[in-house]
Design a protein around this motif. Structure first.
Motif, PDB file in Angstrom:
ATOM      1  N   GLU A 184       0.861   8.458  -6.819  1.00  0.00           N
ATOM      2  CA  GLU A 184       0.750   8.500  -5.363  1.00  0.00           C
ATOM      3  C   GLU A 184       0.670   7.061  -4.870  1.00  0.00           C
ATOM      4  OE1 GLU A 184      -1.754  11.422  -2.883  1.00  0.00           O
ATOM      5  OE2 GLU A 184      -3.042   9.663  -3.229  1.00  0.00           O
ATOM      6  N   TYR A 185       1.460   6.746  -3.832  1.00  0.00           N
ATOM      7  CA  TYR A 185       1.588   5.380  -3.325  1.00  0.00           C
ATOM      8  C   TYR A 185       0.977   5.236  -1.932  1.00  0.00           C
ATOM      9  CZ  TYR A 185       4.893   4.697  -7.112  1.00  0.00           C
ATOM     10  OH  TYR A 185       5.456   4.607  -8.355  1.00  0.00           O
ATOM     11  N   THR A 186       0.362   4.080  -1.695  1.00  0.00           N
ATOM     12  CA  THR A 186      -0.161   3.721  -0.377  1.00  0.00           C
ATOM     13  C   THR A 186       0.404   2.347  -0.027  1.00  0.00           C
ATOM     14  OG1 THR A 186      -2.201   4.935  -0.809  1.00  0.00           O
ATOM     15  CG2 THR A 186      -2.231   3.349   1.016  1.00  0.00           C
ATOM     16  N   TRP A 187       1.104   2.278   1.093  1.00  0.00           N
ATOM     17  CA  TRP A 187       1.790   1.053   1.514  1.00  0.00           C
ATOM     18  C   TRP A 187       1.040   0.390   2.660  1.00  0.00           C
ATOM     19  CZ3 TRP A 187       5.965  -0.106  -1.465  1.00  0.00           C
ATOM     20  CH2 TRP A 187       6.486   0.928  -2.248  1.00  0.00           C
ATOM     21  N   ASP A 188       0.911  -0.931   2.609  1.00  0.00           N
ATOM     22  CA  ASP A 188       0.346  -1.716   3.702  1.00  0.00           C
ATOM     23  C   ASP A 188       1.447  -2.658   4.185  1.00  0.00           C
ATOM     24  OD1 ASP A 188      -1.157  -3.123   5.549  1.00  0.00           O
ATOM     25  OD2 ASP A 188      -2.341  -4.194   4.047  1.00  0.00           O
ATOM     26  N   ASP A 189       2.354  -2.097   4.969  1.00  0.00           N
ATOM     27  CA  ASP A 189       3.491  -2.828   5.522  1.00  0.00           C
ATOM     28  C   ASP A 189       4.191  -3.582   4.390  1.00  0.00           C
ATOM     29  OD1 ASP A 189       5.159  -3.514   7.695  1.00  0.00           O
ATOM     30  OD2 ASP A 189       4.091  -5.409   7.988  1.00  0.00           O
ATOM     31  N   ASP A 190       4.468  -4.885   4.577  1.00  0.00           N
ATOM     32  CA  ASP A 190       5.095  -5.691   3.535  1.00  0.00           C
ATOM     33  C   ASP A 190       4.075  -6.573   2.821  1.00  0.00           C
ATOM     34  OD1 ASP A 190       7.644  -4.654   4.007  1.00  0.00           O
ATOM     35  OD2 ASP A 190       8.054  -6.137   5.570  1.00  0.00           O
ATOM     36  N   ARG A 191       2.787  -6.228   2.973  1.00  0.00           N
ATOM     37  CA  ARG A 191       1.719  -7.015   2.354  1.00  0.00           C
ATOM     38  C   ARG A 191       1.319  -6.515   0.975  1.00  0.00           C
ATOM     39  NH1 ARG A 191       0.641  -6.853   7.776  1.00  0.00           N
ATOM     40  NH2 ARG A 191      -0.443  -4.874   7.588  1.00  0.00           N
ATOM     41  N   SER A 192       1.272  -5.181   0.814  1.00  0.00           N
ATOM     42  CA  SER A 192       0.843  -4.655  -0.483  1.00  0.00           C
ATOM     43  C   SER A 192       1.221  -3.192  -0.637  1.00  0.00           C
ATOM     44  CB  SER A 192      -0.677  -4.804  -0.653  1.00  0.00           C
ATOM     45  OG  SER A 192      -1.364  -3.960   0.237  1.00  0.00           O
TER      46      SER A 192
END
Length: 145
Positions: free
Chosen positions: A68-76
């Motif tokens: 399962e993935y969690t994205w923080d824009d293009d930061r992480s």
């Protein structure tokens, strides 16, 4: 899964360029050694994977797992194991991107637990090999484009 192994590399590209490559999970077999296949199970409104099944074959860890993935824009981006494999019982990782000069500093952190008892030093060595291989592959893939 308290201890994580991490490594950092400088890539000559903007964070959004690097994150676009990282977010394209289906292309991992082209640049991430050991990744045989990726199946996207669910995507978010931004089109990035929220859940995926990853099959890898490398070093001491070979298996198919659900992440399962969690994205923080293009930061992480962070990922965690949601479906164990036959060998892997725990997995948590992340890529963190920080602009640095004309490029981007990319840090990869990884912690893996396996069913087979393994000395911590051996486990971290395997994690380090996975991380370093992925970072070098990512750098080579991006900078050669």
């Amino acid at each position: 899964m308290a201890e994580r192994t991490k490594s950092t590399i400088l890539i000559d590209a903007a964070p959004e360029t690097i994150m676009a490559v990282i977010a394209d999970l289906g292309d991992y077999p082209a640049w991430a050694s050991g990744i045989r296949s990726v199946e996207i199970d669910a995507t978010g409104a931004d089109g990035r994977a929220e859940r995926a099944r990853l099959t890898f074959d490398g070093g001491p860890f070979s298996d198919t797992v659900g992440l399962e993935y969690t994205w923080d824009d293009d930061r992480s981006v962070t990922w965690r194991l949601v479906d164990s494999g036959t060998v892997v019982t725990g997995l948590h990782g992340s890529y963190t991107l920080v602009p640095s000069g004309g490029g981007t500093e990319v840090t990869y952190e990884l912690a893996v637990d396996v069913r087979v008892p393994m000395i911590g030093m051996v486990k971290r060595k395997g994690e380090k090999r996975i991380i370093d291989s992925a970072l070098k592959g990512l750098k080579r893939h991006i900078e050669s484009a």
